[in-house]
Design a protein around this motif. Structure first.
Motif, PDB file in Angstrom:
ATOM      1  N   TYR A  90       0.846  -1.189   0.000  1.00  0.00           N
ATOM      2  CA  TYR A  90       0.000   0.000   0.000  1.00  0.00           C
ATOM      3  C   TYR A  90       0.882   1.240   0.000  1.00  0.00           C
ATOM      4  N   LEU A 150      -5.717   0.936   3.891  1.00  0.00           N
ATOM      5  CA  LEU A 150      -5.129   2.247   4.161  1.00  0.00           C
ATOM      6  C   LEU A 150      -6.206   3.319   4.293  1.00  0.00           C
ATOM      7  N   LEU A 176       1.850   3.658   1.825  1.00  0.00           N
ATOM      8  CA  LEU A 176       2.795   4.074   2.860  1.00  0.00           C
ATOM      9  C   LEU A 176       4.045   3.211   2.931  1.00  0.00           C
TER      10      LEU A 176
END
Length: 392
Positions: free
Chosen positions: A79, A226, A81
Motif C-alpha cells: 500500500y 489504508l 505508505l
C-alpha cells in the motif's frame, strides 16, 4: 552523540511530548534515539530538516531496502505508505482517479447530517465523552459509507483499527491485522459479485488507467485497508485535540465563536499546534544522508517528527502559543512531498464541520471537571487521548 532513550521520559512524554522535543531540538535537529518499544531509530525534530526528509528520495518508505517487511504489508499487501516510485506513483494515480476533489466535496452535506445526528444524541445528557460521542463516530461513518462498508460492521472495524494504530500488544496487533485482511477480502469479493454500486471501493474495482492498468486483488485490499484506517483515525484526533486546545485557551475559543470566518485558520492551527500524527511512518536510508550537522548512515530507520517540527521556533514564532489567527501554512500535520496525505481535504471538511457545529449547539462547552485524567494513546505514531470528557 549519545543515544537517547525516549522510554526514560516516562508518562510525561505521552501526556505532553512537546517540552521533550524542544529540549532535543535545542541540542540539534536530528538525534539517535531508542523508542519506547526498544527500537533504535533516528528522530528528526527540526521543521526544515523534517520537511526536507519527507521529500527526500534517498529515504525509502519500503523496509525491503533493509531486507525487512512490515507486519501489515506482509498480511495486507503493498500500500501507499510502504512503497516507493514507480510503484507508489502507479498506485496513487489509480486511486486518485476515483478519490477526487469532486467526490470529497460532494460528501459535505452528509458530513453535516451525521454531525447533527451525533450531537442530537449527545445534547440531552449535558455531558459526554467527545471522542466516543462525536470525534470517533463521525469520520468512521463517513469513510465506511464512502467505501461501502456495511453499517452493521462499524463496531468490529473500530476495534481492529484502534488496535492497529495504537496496539495494546504485538499479539493483539497481529490478530487485528489478520482479521481485518480477511474481512476486506470478503467485502471486496461481495462487491465483485454484486451489481455495480456508487461507493469508492466498487469504483476502485472497476477503474482502469488509459493503458489498461488496474489494481490487483492484493493492491485493492491494501488500498481499502489504508483508506479505512488512515481515513478516520487521524480525523478522530484532529477533532478531539483541536477541541481540547480551544477549551484550554478561552480567549481563542471566544474569538472563534464570535467570528466563524476564522474557522479555516483555526483548523490549520489545531493541526500545527497538536496534530493527530506525532511522527510519520518509518523511512529507511538508502545511502548516507546529512541533515544539519548530523550524518545518518545507510541502512538506518528514520522517524520524521511532525509534532516536533511544527513546534520549531525557527519556523513558527512562539510555537507553544495557540493562536487561531496565526499563519500556520507550512505545517507538517499532513506530511509533505509524494506521501502527502491523500485524505487531507476530507479531514479538513470533517474537522471544520464538527468544531463549528459543536460550538454552535453546545453553549458553555468545557472540560468535564469530573472527567478524571486523560488516557493518552501509546507509541510514537498517533497523538491524542482515548477519551475527552466535556460538559455544556
Amino acid at each position: 552523540m549519545a543515544v537517547i532513550d525516549l522510554g526514560e521520559y516516562g508518562a510525561g512524554f505521552l501526556a505532553d511530548p512537546y517540552p521533550y522535543y524542544a529540549k532535543l531540538r535545542e541540542a540539534g535537529p536530528v538525534h539517535e534515539v531508542v523508542s519506547p518499544y526498544g527500537d533504535r531509530v533516528w528522530l528528526i525534530v527540526g521543521h526544515d530538516e523534517a520537511r526536507a526528509a519527507l521529500a527526500d528520495p534517498r529515504l525509502s518508505k519500503s523496509p525491503g531496502v533493509l531486507g525487512l517487511k512490515m507486519l501489515d504489508e506482509d498480511v495486507i499487501g503493498p500500500y501507499l505508505l510502504v512503497v516507493d516510485p514507480p510503484d507508489h506513483t502507479r498506485l496513487r494515480r489509480l486511486v486518485a482517479r476515483e478519490f477526487t476533489a469532486r467526490r470529497v466535496e460532494a460528501l459535505r452535506p452528509r458530513v453535516q447530517q451525521i454531525t447533527d445526528e451525533l450531537i442530537d444524541a449527545m445534547l440531552p445528557a449535558g455531558r459526554a465523552d467527545l471522542v466516543g460521542a462525536l470525534a470517533f463516530p463521525l469520520p468512521i461513518i463517513v469513510i465506511c459509507e464512502l467505501l461501502g462498508v456495511p453499517a452493521a460492521d462499524l463496531d468490529r472495524f473500530r476495534a481492529w483499527s484502534t488496535e492497529i494504530v495504537a496496539p495494546s500488544s504485538a499479539q493483539a496487533e497481529r490478530a487485528a491485522v489478520h482479521e481485518l485482511a480477511a474481512y476486506l477480502d470478503e467485502l471486496i469479493e461481495d462487491k465483485r459479485c454484486t451489481r455495480p454500486a456508487g461507493d469508492l471501493l466498487s469504483a476502485l474495482l472497476r477503474t482502469r488507467a488509459e493503458d489498461g492498468d488496474r489494481l490487483s486483488a492484493a493492491e485493492l485490499r491494501a488500498m481499502a485497508y489504508l483508506l479505512l484506517v488512515a481515513g478516520h483515525e487521524t480525523t478522530v484526533n484532529l477533532i478531539s485535540n483541536g477541541v481540547r486546545a480551544l477549551l484550554a485557551h478561552p480567549a481563542q475559543l471566544d474569538a472563534l465563536r464570535a467570528d466563524f470566518g476564522l474557522l479555516g485558520g483555526a483548523i490549520e492551527e489545531m493541526l500545527r499546534y497538536d496534530g493527530p500524527v506525532e511522527n510519520a511512518t518509518m523511512r529507511f536510508t538508502r545511502e548516507e544522508v546529512r541533515y544539519g550537522d548530523t550524518v545518518v548512515p545507510a541502512g538506518e530507520a528514520v522517524l520524521v517528527g511532525l509534532a516536533g517540527g511544527d513546534r520549531d521556533p525557527a519556523r513558527f514564532p512562539e510555537p507553544d502559543r495557540f493562536d487561531i489567527r496565526r499563519d500556520a501554512r507550512g505545517h507538517l500535520a499532513f506530511g509533505h512531498g509524494l506521501h502527502y496525505c491523500l485524505g487531507a481535504p476530507l479531514a479538513r471538511i470533517e474537522g471544520a464541520t464538527a468544531v463549528r457545529t459543536l460550538l454552535e449547539r453546545c453553549p458553555g462547552l468545557a472540560l468535564d471537571p469530573e472527567g478524571g485524567p486523560l488516557d493518552w494513546l501509546p507509541g510514537l505514531l498517533m497523538r491524542g487521548a482515548r477519551r475527552l470528557p466535556v460538559v455544556w
